[in-house]
Design a protein around this motif. Structure first.
Motif, PDB file in Angstrom:
ATOM      1  N   LEU A 143      -4.267  11.467  24.853  1.00 12.95           N
ATOM      2  CA  LEU A 143      -4.021  10.133  25.421  1.00 12.95           C
ATOM      3  C   LEU A 143      -3.290   9.236  24.423  1.00 12.95           C
ATOM      4  CD1 LEU A 143      -7.348   9.385  27.337  1.00 12.95           C
ATOM      5  CD2 LEU A 143      -5.128   9.980  28.306  1.00 12.95           C
ATOM      6  N   THR A 144      -3.669   9.333  23.152  1.00 10.79           N
ATOM      7  CA  THR A 144      -2.981   8.543  22.122  1.00 10.79           C
ATOM      8  C   THR A 144      -1.510   8.912  22.045  1.00 10.79           C
ATOM      9  OG1 THR A 144      -5.034   8.385  20.841  1.00 10.79           O
ATOM     10  CG2 THR A 144      -2.977   7.940  19.679  1.00 10.79           C
ATOM     11  N   ALA A 145      -1.221  10.212  22.112  1.00 12.38           N
ATOM     12  CA  ALA A 145       0.173  10.648  22.086  1.00 12.38           C
ATOM     13  C   ALA A 145       0.932  10.140  23.305  1.00 12.38           C
ATOM     14  CB  ALA A 145       0.231  12.174  22.027  1.00 12.38           C
ATOM     15  N   HIS A 146       0.276  10.164  24.456  1.00  9.45           N
ATOM     16  CA  HIS A 146       0.933   9.690  25.680  1.00  9.45           C
ATOM     17  C   HIS A 146       1.233   8.184  25.589  1.00  9.45           C
ATOM     18  CE1 HIS A 146       2.009   9.282  29.862  1.00  9.45           C
ATOM     19  NE2 HIS A 146       1.068   8.382  30.036  1.00  9.45           N
ATOM     20  N   ILE A 147       0.297   7.409  25.076  1.00  7.73           N
ATOM     21  CA  ILE A 147       0.517   5.965  24.944  1.00  7.73           C
ATOM     22  C   ILE A 147       1.601   5.686  23.904  1.00  7.73           C
ATOM     23  CG2 ILE A 147      -0.587   3.794  24.299  1.00  7.73           C
ATOM     24  CD1 ILE A 147      -3.216   4.981  25.373  1.00  7.73           C
ATOM     25  N   THR A 148       1.644   6.487  22.841  1.00  9.58           N
ATOM     26  CA  THR A 148       2.706   6.343  21.845  1.00  9.58           C
ATOM     27  C   THR A 148       4.063   6.575  22.483  1.00  9.58           C
ATOM     28  OG1 THR A 148       1.206   7.123  20.103  1.00  9.58           O
ATOM     29  CG2 THR A 148       3.569   7.161  19.624  1.00  9.58           C
ATOM     30  N   ARG A 149       4.147   7.591  23.314  1.00  7.95           N
ATOM     31  CA  ARG A 149       5.405   7.877  23.990  1.00  7.95           C
ATOM     32  C   ARG A 149       5.791   6.737  24.936  1.00  7.95           C
ATOM     33  NH1 ARG A 149       6.269  13.162  27.726  1.00  7.95           N
ATOM     34  NH2 ARG A 149       5.649  11.749  29.411  1.00  7.95           N
ATOM     35  N   ARG A 150       4.812   6.188  25.643  1.00  7.68           N
ATOM     36  CA  ARG A 150       5.084   5.058  26.536  1.00  7.68           C
ATOM     37  C   ARG A 150       5.641   3.866  25.749  1.00  7.68           C
ATOM     38  NH1 ARG A 150       2.041   2.245  29.579  1.00  7.68           N
ATOM     39  NH2 ARG A 150       2.881   2.567  31.675  1.00  7.68           N
ATOM     40  N   LEU A 200     -12.852   6.207  20.237  1.00 11.79           N
ATOM     41  CA  LEU A 200     -12.725   5.532  21.534  1.00 11.79           C
ATOM     42  C   LEU A 200     -12.326   4.063  21.341  1.00 11.79           C
ATOM     43  CD1 LEU A 200     -15.716   6.942  23.629  1.00 11.79           C
ATOM     44  CD2 LEU A 200     -13.286   7.077  24.229  1.00 11.79           C
ATOM     45  N   ALA A 201     -12.934   3.413  20.360  1.00 13.32           N
ATOM     46  CA  ALA A 201     -12.560   2.024  20.072  1.00 13.32           C
ATOM     47  C   ALA A 201     -11.110   1.929  19.601  1.00 13.32           C
ATOM     48  CB  ALA A 201     -13.505   1.446  19.019  1.00 13.32           C
ATOM     49  N   SER A 202     -10.694   2.881  18.764  1.00 13.23           N
ATOM     50  CA  SER A 202      -9.308   2.908  18.289  1.00 13.23           C
ATOM     51  C   SER A 202      -8.341   3.076  19.450  1.00 13.23           C
ATOM     52  CB  SER A 202      -9.142   4.052  17.285  1.00 13.23           C
ATOM     53  OG  SER A 202      -7.807   4.164  16.857  1.00 13.23           O
ATOM     54  N   LEU A 203      -8.665   4.004  20.363  1.00 18.45           N
ATOM     55  CA  LEU A 203      -7.812   4.207  21.538  1.00 18.45           C
ATOM     56  C   LEU A 203      -7.799   2.970  22.425  1.00 18.45           C
ATOM     57  CD1 LEU A 203      -6.093   6.081  23.305  1.00 18.45           C
ATOM     58  CD2 LEU A 203      -8.214   6.921  24.339  1.00 18.45           C
ATOM     59  N   GLY A 204      -8.935   2.274  22.536  1.00 15.62           N
ATOM     60  CA  GLY A 204      -8.985   1.045  23.326  1.00 15.62           C
ATOM     61  C   GLY A 204      -8.053  -0.021  22.778  1.00 15.62           C
ATOM     62  N   PHE A 206      -5.342   0.535  21.025  1.00 18.79           N
ATOM     63  CA  PHE A 206      -3.969   0.993  21.247  1.00 18.79           C
ATOM     64  C   PHE A 206      -3.555   0.822  22.707  1.00 18.79           C
ATOM     65  CE2 PHE A 206      -0.781   4.656  20.582  1.00 18.79           C
ATOM     66  CZ  PHE A 206       0.183   3.757  20.176  1.00 18.79           C
ATOM     67  N   LEU A 207      -4.486   1.101  23.624  1.00 18.80           N
ATOM     68  CA  LEU A 207      -4.207   0.933  25.050  1.00 18.80           C
ATOM     69  C   LEU A 207      -3.954  -0.535  25.377  1.00 18.80           C
ATOM     70  CD1 LEU A 207      -4.083   2.578  27.698  1.00 18.80           C
ATOM     71  CD2 LEU A 207      -6.488   2.031  28.034  1.00 18.80           C
ATOM     72  N   THR A 208      -4.752  -1.422  24.784  1.00 13.21           N
ATOM     73  CA  THR A 208      -4.547  -2.858  24.982  1.00 13.21           C
ATOM     74  C   THR A 208      -3.203  -3.303  24.417  1.00 13.21           C
ATOM     75  OG1 THR A 208      -6.947  -3.171  24.785  1.00 13.21           O
ATOM     76  CG2 THR A 208      -5.560  -5.130  24.617  1.00 13.21           C
ATOM     77  N   SER A 209      -2.841  -2.761  23.258  1.00 13.64           N
ATOM     78  CA  SER A 209      -1.544  -3.070  22.668  1.00 13.64           C
ATOM     79  C   SER A 209      -0.407  -2.641  23.590  1.00 13.64           C
ATOM     80  CB  SER A 209      -1.409  -2.378  21.314  1.00 13.64           C
ATOM     81  OG  SER A 209      -0.110  -2.537  20.794  1.00 13.64           O
ATOM     82  N   ASN A 210      -0.531  -1.470  24.192  1.00 13.78           N
ATOM     83  CA  ASN A 210       0.506  -0.993  25.105  1.00 13.78           C
ATOM     84  C   ASN A 210       0.620  -1.880  26.341  1.00 13.78           C
ATOM     85  OD1 ASN A 210       1.148   1.283  27.536  1.00 13.78           O
ATOM     86  ND2 ASN A 210       2.420   1.384  25.712  1.00 13.78           N
ATOM     87  N   TYR A 211      -0.512  -2.369  26.835  1.00 14.47           N
ATOM     88  CA  TYR A 211      -0.493  -3.268  27.994  1.00 14.47           C
ATOM     89  C   TYR A 211       0.232  -4.575  27.651  1.00 14.47           C
ATOM     90  CZ  TYR A 211      -2.189  -6.741  31.321  1.00 14.47           C
ATOM     91  OH  TYR A 211      -2.262  -7.766  32.230  1.00 14.47           O
TER      92      TYR A 211
END
Length: 452
Positions: A143-150, A200-204, A206-211
């Motif tokens: 998921l982290t790789a996918h968000i990085t690509r996005r 999980l917190a780290s991914l959260g 990163f996901l918020t950053s992408n949003y």
């Protein structure tokens, strides 16, 4: 939820709408390969457990996660760029958060991701060393790789409002993600649930950053043509500069090449060894492959007006050969300059091989690009955000295969004798295609100028 389910269903239908049998067979092949690689990695984990390898089980699991991270990111940009999913137009009355979640989930509905997850599940079943915690961790890495690509795709495709508060919120969230990753890298194998919560917190974050980054990207980059009255600038420069889509794809591909060679140069400066010697696949970035698989395996698709002008003026295959080399001139000079700087500063040991290989690669890939442009043209439409293929996948893989043959001298210097054979075969194939141009020009016109 209804919107997400409907969008996922539409994505699946769009994938299998055309060439259904071919794509089903490719999916079946991917599943078989995922099973084979799951068995291979389980075997390597077993060898590491028994001490037969020079690495421990934890190191092997860490390398597996790193490969998963790199492969997922590179899949979006190599051998060809894949645009970000944009299913819901911003003028539709859909809340930004709902649009974000819908597009994020729909992007995961892909045969590539299905095969990748199938590999992880089979590995967890086959190998006792790959526990449930490791499976969940690999899923987080994926998921982290996918968000990085996005995130990379957003920077490529959209204009960013750098002064907006949401952009700086994205920077803060990304900073929190980097801070956690610096203390506890996600790819390193875990043994406790607490570390899983940290990831999980780290991914959260990163996901918020992408949003927030997506909200700061307010409009797509538009195509503009800048004309110049400076007669000293060559036609090759103008073809490169004025075709914004081709320029963006080429610059992005060259950027990835600089990144990969820069990583190798950094490792060499620190440890005195080359990553190229440890991973043979990285040699692909030394050659000029990226500018062909991104654009020049479909030169007439990108420069269809140049083809039509040449066709109406002469119709001579020699003129087509000259015209097809015009757009290639500037990107090839930039690519060659990057390679020469890399060789001069960081890789004196392999200088002879790299320069000979690069010259042979140009002589091999240029005829393949011309053949692909005539026999398998693609209509470039919809801008960089479209989901249509920009070049032929078949000829992209043929280019990779032929370039791979040029690495044979790394095994033994006598294999330099393969160079004249490969070059002669590709030149002969190009001449044969050009002589049959009259049979292809109708297909070219139908493909490049068809009305919808």
């Amino acid at each position: 939820m209804d919107l997400i389910l409907y969008s996922c269903k539409a994505r699946l239908h769009s994938y299998f709408r055309q060439k259904k049998i071919q794509r089903v067979l490719l999916l079946a092949l991917g599943i078989v390969l995922s099973g084979f690689y799951a068995w291979l990695f389980s075997y390597l984990l077993q060898q590491a457990q028994e001490g037969s390898l020079n690495m421990s089980v934890d190191q092997m699991l860490g390398y597996t996660n790193l490969l998963l991270l790199a492969f997922t990111i590179l899949r979006g940009f190599f051998p060809a760029y894949i645009p970000k999913a944009d299913f819901i137009n911003r003028i539709y009355p859909v809340k930004p958060l709902m649009r974000f979640w819908t597009e994020l989930v729909v992007e995961l509905v892909s045969p590539f991701y299905f095969v990748l997850l199938n590999f992880l599940l089979l590995l967890s079943i086959i190998s006792p060393d790959y526990t449930f915690l490791h499976l969940v961790q690999s899923f987080l890495v994926f998921l982290t790789a996918h968000i990085t690509r996005r995130s990379f795709q957003i920077f490529v495709e959209r204009r960013i409002n750098w002064r907006s508060s949401v952009f700086w919120a994205a920077v803060v969230m990304a900073g929190a993600f980097i801070a956690l990753e610096a203390r506890a890298p996600m790819f390193e194998p875990i043994s406790t649930v607490i570390m899983l919560v940290v990831h999980l917190a780290s991914l959260g974050f990163f996901l918020t950053s992408n949003y927030f980054l997506e909200q700061a990207a307010f409009e797509p980059k538009r195509r503009t043509v800048n004309y110049s009255s400076n007669a000293r600038r060559s036609l090759g420069w103008r073809l490169f500069k004025n075709h914004k889509m081709a320029k963006q794809l080429l610059l992005f591909g060259l950027g990835f090449k600089v990144l990969m060679l820069g990583i190798d140069a950094t490792v060499y400066s620190i440890k005195g060894i080359h990553m190229l010697d440890k991973n043979a696949s990285l040699w692909l970035f030394v050659g000029p492959l990226v500018i062909y698989t991104y654009v020049f395996n479909n030169v007439w698709g990108f420069y269809k007006n140049l083809w039509l002008t040449t066709e109406r003026a002469t119709g001579n295959y020699k003129e087509f050969l000259k015209a097809s080399l015009l757009p290639l001139r500037m990107p090839l000079l930039i690519d060659a300059a990057i390679v020469v700087l890399y060789v001069a500063l960081f890789n004196h040991e392999q200088a002879t091989f790299i320069l000979l290989m690069y010259s042979a690669a140009v002589l091999v890939l240029t005829p393949i690009g011309i053949i692909a442009s005539f026999t398998s043209p693609k209509m470039v439409k919809g801008g960089i955000l479209s989901f249509s293929a920009k070049t032929s996948y078949l000829y992209s893989f043929i280019s990779i295969l032929l370039l791979g043959l040029l690495f044979l001298p790394l095994l033994h210097p006598l294999l330099y004798l393969a160079y004249p054979v490969v070059i002669a075969l590709t030149l002969f194939a190009m001449v044969a295609v050009l002589r049959e141009y009259k049979q292809y020009k109708y297909k070219l016109f139908e493909t490049l100028y068809k009305t919808e």
